[in-house]
Design a protein around this motif. Sequence first.
Motif, mmCIF file in Angstrom:
data_model
loop_
_atom_site.group_PDB
_atom_site.id
_atom_site.type_symbol
_atom_site.label_atom_id
_atom_site.label_comp_id
_atom_site.label_asym_id
_atom_site.label_seq_id
_atom_site.Cartn_x
_atom_site.Cartn_y
_atom_site.Cartn_z
ATOM 1 N N SER A 41 0.792 -1.278 -0.126
ATOM 2 C CA SER A 41 0.026 -0.036 0.032
ATOM 3 C C SER A 41 1.114 1.509 -0.031
ATOM 4 C CB SER A 41 -0.820 -0.007 1.324
ATOM 5 O OG SER A 41 -1.758 -1.215 1.178
ATOM 6 N N TYR A 42 0.524 2.030 -1.031
ATOM 7 C CA TYR A 42 1.239 3.306 -1.053
ATOM 8 C C TYR A 42 0.487 4.676 -0.664
ATOM 9 C CZ TYR A 42 4.973 0.778 -3.195
ATOM 10 O OH TYR A 42 6.138 -0.166 -3.290
ATOM 11 N N TYR A 43 0.597 5.676 0.028
ATOM 12 C CA TYR A 43 0.103 6.877 0.224
ATOM 13 C C TYR A 43 0.809 8.068 -0.149
ATOM 14 C CZ TYR A 43 -2.632 3.802 3.163
ATOM 15 O OH TYR A 43 -3.492 2.516 3.839
ATOM 16 N N GLY A 44 0.014 8.843 -0.639
ATOM 17 C CA GLY A 44 0.800 10.197 -1.401
ATOM 18 C C GLY A 44 -0.129 11.426 -1.679
ATOM 19 N N ARG A 45 0.528 12.453 -2.224
ATOM 20 C CA ARG A 45 -0.410 13.457 -2.841
ATOM 21 C C ARG A 45 -0.018 13.497 -4.296
ATOM 22 N NH1 ARG A 45 -2.803 16.321 1.136
ATOM 23 N NH2 ARG A 45 -1.875 16.389 3.338
ATOM 24 N N TYR A 83 -2.091 9.204 -27.018
ATOM 25 C CA TYR A 83 -1.467 8.294 -27.990
ATOM 26 C C TYR A 83 -2.102 8.150 -29.235
ATOM 27 C CZ TYR A 83 0.990 6.056 -24.167
ATOM 28 O OH TYR A 83 1.837 5.557 -23.132
ATOM 29 N N ASN A 84 -2.579 9.336 -29.816
ATOM 30 C CA ASN A 84 -2.832 9.569 -30.972
ATOM 31 C C ASN A 84 -4.548 9.422 -31.533
ATOM 32 O OD1 ASN A 84 -0.298 10.261 -32.857
ATOM 33 N ND2 ASN A 84 -0.007 8.543 -31.675
ATOM 34 N N VAL A 85 -4.940 8.103 -31.154
ATOM 35 C CA VAL A 85 -6.316 7.935 -31.011
ATOM 36 C C VAL A 85 -6.968 7.608 -29.795
ATOM 37 C CG1 VAL A 85 -5.874 6.683 -33.407
ATOM 38 C CG2 VAL A 85 -6.038 5.457 -31.163
ATOM 39 N N PHE A 86 -6.422 7.898 -28.472
ATOM 40 C CA PHE A 86 -7.162 8.016 -27.407
ATOM 41 C C PHE A 86 -6.069 8.660 -26.229
ATOM 42 C CE2 PHE A 86 -4.999 3.781 -27.787
ATOM 43 C CZ PHE A 86 -3.903 3.825 -26.639
ATOM 44 N N TYR A 87 -6.529 9.248 -25.187
ATOM 45 C CA TYR A 87 -5.457 9.807 -24.270
ATOM 46 C C TYR A 87 -5.484 8.786 -23.085
ATOM 47 C CZ TYR A 87 -6.166 14.194 -26.060
ATOM 48 O OH TYR A 87 -5.982 15.436 -27.110
ATOM 49 N N VAL A 88 -4.538 8.748 -22.229
ATOM 50 C CA VAL A 88 -4.451 8.091 -21.005
ATOM 51 C C VAL A 88 -3.822 9.046 -19.991
ATOM 52 C CG1 VAL A 88 -3.266 6.218 -19.634
ATOM 53 C CG2 VAL A 88 -3.684 6.046 -22.153
ATOM 54 N N PRO A 89 -4.732 9.281 -18.826
ATOM 55 C CA PRO A 89 -4.686 10.356 -17.570
ATOM 56 C C PRO A 89 -3.820 9.623 -16.770
ATOM 57 C CG PRO A 89 -6.677 9.289 -17.578
ATOM 58 C CD PRO A 89 -6.098 8.608 -18.793
ATOM 59 N N LEU A 90 -2.832 10.295 -16.173
ATOM 60 C CA LEU A 90 -1.702 9.931 -15.246
ATOM 61 C C LEU A 90 -1.644 10.794 -14.171
ATOM 62 C CD1 LEU A 90 1.553 8.775 -17.336
ATOM 63 C CD2 LEU A 90 -0.169 7.272 -15.992
ATOM 64 N N PHE A 91 -1.374 10.388 -13.052
ATOM 65 C CA PHE A 91 -1.371 10.962 -11.852
ATOM 66 C C PHE A 91 0.445 10.963 -11.258
ATOM 67 C CE2 PHE A 91 -5.681 10.726 -9.757
ATOM 68 C CZ PHE A 91 -6.286 11.491 -10.742
ATOM 69 N N ARG A 92 0.937 12.243 -11.188
ATOM 70 C CA ARG A 92 2.343 12.117 -10.543
ATOM 71 C C ARG A 92 2.168 12.477 -9.277
ATOM 72 N NH1 ARG A 92 6.823 15.713 -10.476
ATOM 73 N NH2 ARG A 92 5.990 17.283 -11.655
ATOM 74 N N CYS A 93 2.786 11.579 -8.282
ATOM 75 C CA CYS A 93 2.692 11.774 -7.143
ATOM 76 C C CYS A 93 3.855 12.005 -6.175
ATOM 77 C CB CYS A 93 1.658 10.638 -6.332
ATOM 78 S SG CYS A 93 0.176 10.280 -7.308
ATOM 79 N N HIS A 94 3.663 12.684 -5.048
ATOM 80 C CA HIS A 94 4.542 12.523 -3.790
ATOM 81 C C HIS A 94 4.349 11.747 -3.108
ATOM 82 C CE1 HIS A 94 7.574 14.866 -1.335
ATOM 83 N NE2 HIS A 94 6.838 14.221 -0.495
ATOM 84 N N TRP A 95 5.152 10.507 -2.703
ATOM 85 C CA TRP A 95 4.635 9.434 -2.113
ATOM 86 C C TRP A 95 5.298 9.549 -0.665
ATOM 87 C CZ3 TRP A 95 0.730 6.857 -4.267
ATOM 88 C CH2 TRP A 95 0.770 6.710 -5.417
ATOM 89 N N ALA A 96 4.531 8.696 0.490
ATOM 90 C CA ALA A 96 5.294 8.626 1.545
ATOM 91 C C ALA A 96 6.125 7.263 1.337
ATOM 92 C CB ALA A 96 4.412 8.276 2.609
ATOM 93 N N VAL A 97 7.319 7.419 2.065
ATOM 94 C CA VAL A 97 8.359 6.371 1.742
ATOM 95 C C VAL A 97 7.806 5.206 2.445
ATOM 96 C CG1 VAL A 97 10.822 5.868 2.107
ATOM 97 C CG2 VAL A 97 10.100 8.201 1.325
ATOM 98 N N MET A 98 8.054 4.047 1.919
ATOM 99 C CA MET A 98 7.703 2.865 2.773
ATOM 100 C C MET A 98 8.831 2.668 3.964
ATOM 101 S SD MET A 98 4.978 2.256 1.388
ATOM 102 C CE MET A 98 4.733 0.712 2.557
ATOM 103 N N GLY A 99 8.369 2.352 5.094
ATOM 104 C CA GLY A 99 9.212 2.126 6.323
ATOM 105 C C GLY A 99 9.209 3.406 7.057
ATOM 106 N N HIS A 158 10.097 13.323 3.545
ATOM 107 C CA HIS A 158 11.216 12.378 3.288
ATOM 108 C C HIS A 158 11.602 12.625 1.663
ATOM 109 C CE1 HIS A 158 9.579 10.124 6.799
ATOM 110 N NE2 HIS A 158 11.072 10.032 6.886
ATOM 111 N N SER A 159 12.846 12.202 1.504
ATOM 112 C CA SER A 159 13.358 12.360 0.112
ATOM 113 C C SER A 159 12.564 11.504 -1.066
ATOM 114 C CB SER A 159 14.812 11.809 0.123
ATOM 115 O OG SER A 159 15.178 11.673 -1.254
ATOM 116 N N GLN A 160 12.405 11.897 -2.215
ATOM 117 C CA GLN A 160 11.784 11.130 -3.017
ATOM 118 C C GLN A 160 12.769 10.537 -4.017
ATOM 119 O OE1 GLN A 160 8.028 11.234 -3.621
ATOM 120 N NE2 GLN A 160 8.427 11.347 -1.445
ATOM 121 N N VAL A 161 13.868 10.273 -3.678
ATOM 122 C CA VAL A 161 14.845 9.614 -4.279
ATOM 123 C C VAL A 161 14.322 8.096 -4.878
ATOM 124 C CG1 VAL A 161 17.282 8.609 -4.369
ATOM 125 C CG2 VAL A 161 16.649 10.685 -3.507
ATOM 126 N N SER A 162 13.748 7.406 -3.865
ATOM 127 C CA SER A 162 13.348 6.170 -4.407
ATOM 128 C C SER A 162 12.302 5.884 -5.363
ATOM 129 C CB SER A 162 12.948 5.129 -3.175
ATOM 130 O OG SER A 162 12.028 6.291 -2.164
#
Length: 255
Positions: free
Chosen positions: A130-134, A143-159, A175-179
């Motif tokens: 399970s991942y939690y974020g904003r 993709y030329n004949v359709f769109y695909v929506p994405l969310f780019r998120c800031h995630w809570a680091v596991m652990g 926390h750092s988002q390096v991972s």
Amino acid sequence: MDKKIAHLAVIQNMAVVEPYIDEHLQHLQDTNGRCRRDASVLWAMHSENFASWLKQQIPIDSDRHGEVLKWLAYGPRYMARSYTGYIVNGQRFHTSLVDRKNQNSGVFYEATAVCRASAKDTSQVVDLVSYYGRVIDIILLDYNVFYVPLFRCHWAVMGNGAKIEDGFTLVNMNHSQVSFLKDPYILASQAKQVFYLREDAESSWHVVMQVPSRRYNKDLGDGIADIGPLPANVDMDVHMDESENARTDCEGIFV
């Protein structure tokens, strides 16, 4: 926006390519001894090479594959739309930058991942994580004949950034988002909305609150937005007029 990372997030999570994911994983194990011995190496190699491998397997002029699969393999256009708000799965999401009066940026996502069996057991197992974020950006890949929506998120680091106390899940976003640099995206259709309640005024920890959907009526179903058939004389790499596909409830920009 890193187009390669965003594209990989799309194709690896589309049900239509699942058989090809299994085929590529098997191919890597058959041709690379390290992939056979180490699951983490296998998945790293898969993430690095799957998009280019899939494009080789499914040419855009193929008459043996469906249109969605062919255009996913071909890849998206070099420009995408960015939004501050989006409705999907009957829920209204906003990016964290405009999320001042409400908490519509909170997101919860469950993923199958390779992880350690326990703190004392270093053997690797496949488990549901399970991942939690904003939500920090909302992007429509074309993709030329359709769109695909994405969310780019800031995630809570596991652990370090997630814990359970007294039956409540708490997360810390400081926390750092390096991972997550190579994997910050999820499909909008995969997002579940949560709200965060600060533990106290001095704490960086927030209690995760899940609420029923308000069921807004602008669902995109499986996350693909149809924009109709592509005219035969349209060049795939030339920008199309998208004015008739623009949303009216929030401002979009090209990124």
